[in-house]
Design a protein around this motif. Structure first.
Motif, mmCIF file in Angstrom:
data_model
loop_
_atom_site.group_PDB
_atom_site.id
_atom_site.type_symbol
_atom_site.label_atom_id
_atom_site.label_comp_id
_atom_site.label_asym_id
_atom_site.label_seq_id
_atom_site.Cartn_x
_atom_site.Cartn_y
_atom_site.Cartn_z
ATOM 1 N N VAL A 88 0.836 -1.197 0.000
ATOM 2 C CA VAL A 88 0.000 0.000 0.000
ATOM 3 C C VAL A 88 0.875 1.253 0.000
ATOM 4 C CG1 VAL A 88 -1.657 1.331 1.385
ATOM 5 C CG2 VAL A 88 -1.961 -1.131 1.096
ATOM 6 N N THR A 89 0.453 2.264 -0.725
ATOM 7 C CA THR A 89 1.146 3.550 -0.771
ATOM 8 C C THR A 89 0.358 4.589 0.021
ATOM 9 O OG1 THR A 89 2.127 3.144 -2.941
ATOM 10 C CG2 THR A 89 1.888 5.444 -2.268
ATOM 11 N N LEU A 90 1.052 5.311 0.892
ATOM 12 C CA LEU A 90 0.457 6.439 1.608
ATOM 13 C C LEU A 90 1.007 7.713 0.972
ATOM 14 C CD1 LEU A 90 -1.218 7.685 3.877
ATOM 15 C CD2 LEU A 90 0.736 7.387 5.411
ATOM 16 N N ALA A 91 0.143 8.441 0.283
ATOM 17 C CA ALA A 91 0.554 9.647 -0.433
ATOM 18 C C ALA A 91 0.137 10.884 0.352
ATOM 19 C CB ALA A 91 -0.084 9.676 -1.824
ATOM 20 N N GLY A 92 1.101 11.673 0.756
ATOM 21 C CA GLY A 92 0.796 12.901 1.484
ATOM 22 C C GLY A 92 0.422 14.018 0.529
ATOM 23 N N ILE A 93 -0.619 14.765 0.885
ATOM 24 C CA ILE A 93 -1.107 15.851 0.040
ATOM 25 C C ILE A 93 -0.906 17.176 0.758
ATOM 26 C CG2 ILE A 93 -3.068 16.794 -1.220
ATOM 27 C CD1 ILE A 93 -2.119 14.024 -2.202
ATOM 28 N N ASP A 94 -0.005 17.995 0.242
ATOM 29 C CA ASP A 94 0.196 19.349 0.770
ATOM 30 C C ASP A 94 -0.288 20.348 -0.267
ATOM 31 O OD1 ASP A 94 1.283 21.649 2.197
ATOM 32 O OD2 ASP A 94 2.754 21.677 0.574
ATOM 33 N N SER A 95 -1.261 21.134 0.103
ATOM 34 C CA SER A 95 -1.788 22.142 -0.826
ATOM 35 C C SER A 95 -1.176 23.514 -0.594
ATOM 36 C CB SER A 95 -3.310 22.239 -0.676
ATOM 37 O OG SER A 95 -3.659 22.680 0.629
ATOM 38 N N VAL A 96 -0.513 23.707 0.539
ATOM 39 C CA VAL A 96 -0.072 25.047 0.941
ATOM 40 C C VAL A 96 1.090 25.560 0.099
ATOM 41 C CG1 VAL A 96 0.848 26.423 2.848
ATOM 42 C CG2 VAL A 96 -0.893 24.699 3.299
ATOM 43 N N MET A 97 2.114 24.722 -0.096
ATOM 44 C CA MET A 97 3.333 25.168 -0.775
ATOM 45 C C MET A 97 3.479 24.564 -2.173
ATOM 46 S SD MET A 97 4.331 27.100 1.648
ATOM 47 C CE MET A 97 5.947 27.639 1.080
ATOM 48 N N LYS A 98 2.420 24.043 -2.719
ATOM 49 C CA LYS A 98 2.457 23.407 -4.032
ATOM 50 C C LYS A 98 2.936 24.402 -5.092
ATOM 51 C CE LYS A 98 1.081 19.797 -4.495
ATOM 52 N NZ LYS A 98 1.771 18.499 -4.453
ATOM 53 N N PRO A 99 3.900 23.999 -5.950
ATOM 54 C CA PRO A 99 4.392 24.906 -7.002
ATOM 55 C C PRO A 99 3.270 25.384 -7.918
ATOM 56 C CG PRO A 99 5.841 23.008 -6.770
ATOM 57 C CD PRO A 99 4.630 22.734 -5.924
ATOM 58 N N ARG A 100 3.469 26.562 -8.486
ATOM 59 C CA ARG A 100 2.429 27.208 -9.280
ATOM 60 C C ARG A 100 1.952 26.332 -10.446
ATOM 61 N NH1 ARG A 100 3.014 33.107 -12.076
ATOM 62 N NH2 ARG A 100 2.561 33.877 -9.992
ATOM 63 N N VAL A 101 2.876 25.670 -11.144
ATOM 64 C CA VAL A 101 2.483 24.877 -12.302
ATOM 65 C C VAL A 101 1.497 23.782 -11.914
ATOM 66 C CG1 VAL A 101 4.473 23.299 -12.122
ATOM 67 C CG2 VAL A 101 3.332 23.629 -14.341
#
Length: 326
Positions: free
Chosen positions: A262-275
């Motif tokens: 199983v893969t645990l993928a962390g989602i960060d929306s705060v510092m996500k690059p503009r592209v």
């Protein structure tokens, strides 16, 4: 002069009130925006109520999202009259945010408002919908496609959960919605959920491995819920983690990772690059029906936002809250 929600530090906590401020009090930045709409996220509610260590300096104008029109700009990227959008970047935490009639920001933090949405519609989506889109994209990158099996969404009645259900359903996934409010089942089914799961099945300490039940999941809850979601994820599945409504802890074992891959993928929306931000918003424009936004959105004025933040933390708010400055 402009109105804003201002959080000020006091000896015994904090004071929160709507105040009239002068433009000279705005923080540094190369773009000044006349805010049309902001929104209330879980993080905003923690900041306003003082029930979470969100604010990193005082005084602070909360609001991690905003949409509006450029009033002044010394950046080559934007000019007066441009419609813009902001999510994250520490705004509302370390830099004055969107729960105000004006904001001064760094141009690097802004993206053009997508043509598919008005300012109100963009804030109906906000960080919640943007985060949900990032989570869906993470599942796609890991090969969790509709024919792999069901996808679970926890915290289904919240903003991230509501949008995750709508997006997954539009893409052809069979969605299981986990909620502590079974009376909202009709609402969740209207969004596209095909099965409703009581959150009590996931929120208590569980076994290291359970029956394989879903190919993927989007979790905004954390703690025991995330541990149990991982324990029941199918072989080779992926869980996108993007929240901590139950807690920051993860009382799990390595069993799902080393026995089921199983893969645990962390989602960060705060510092996500503009592209990547622009791509997520492009996908939102393709997948969301602007008319559907009304079903999961309520609009309040700035003078109502402080009380509404308390309701949000108590789990009394369904879907999204747009804060209009008009």
């Amino acid at each position: 002069m402009f109105k804003a929600i201002l959080i000020e530090k006091q000896d015994k906590g904090q004071q929160v009130a709507i105040q009239t401020l002068d433009d000279s009090q705005l923080p540094e930045g190369d773009v000044t925006v006349r805010v049309e709409c902001s929104t209330l996220n879980y993080k905003d509610a923690l900041a306003i109520t003082g029930k979470g260590p969100v604010v990193r300096q005082f005084p602070m104008v909360p609001g991690i999202d905003l949409a509006g029109t450029v009033e002044e700009s010394s950046s080559a990227e934007f000019k007066a009259g441009d419609s813009v959008l902001l999510n994250g970047w520490g705004v509302g935490e370390a830099h004055w945010g969107g729960l105000a009639e004006k904001a001064r920001l760094k141009s690097d933090w802004l993206i053009p408002l997508p043509a598919a949405f008005s300012a109100r519609q963009a804030m109906a989506i906000g960080t919640a919908g943007y985060t949900a889109m990032l989570a869906v994209m993470a599942l796609e990158r890991q090969g969790v496609v509709p024919d792999r099996g069901d996808v679970l969404v926890t915290g289904a009645n919240g903003g991230v959960g509501s949008y995750a259900i709508a997006l997954l359903s539009r893409l052809g996934y069979r969605v299981i919605a986990a909620t502590g409010r079974p009376q909202e089942a009709a609402y969740l089914r209207e969004l596209g959920a095909q099965e409703i799961l009581d959150r009590s099945e996931l929120s208590e300490p569980g076994r290291p491995l359970g029956k394989e039940r879903w190919a993927g999941a989007i979790d905004s809850v954390g703690s025991h819920t995330l541990a149990n979601v991982l324990a029941s994820t199918q072989y080779g599945g992926t869980v996108a983690a993007c929240g901590l409504a139950q807690g920051m802890d993860l009382p799990a074992t390595v069993a799902p990772f080393i026995l089921r891959g199983v893969t645990l993928a962390g989602i960060d929306s705060v510092m996500k690059p503009r592209v990547e931000r622009i791509e997520a918003w492009r996908r939102l424009g393709e997948l969301l029906d602007p008319a559907q936004l009304d079903a999961i959105t309520q609009t309040v004025g700035l003078d109502e936002a402080i009380d509404k933040a308390g309701e949000l933390l108590k789990g009394q708010v369904r879907g999204r809250v747009v804060v209009s400055m008009q």
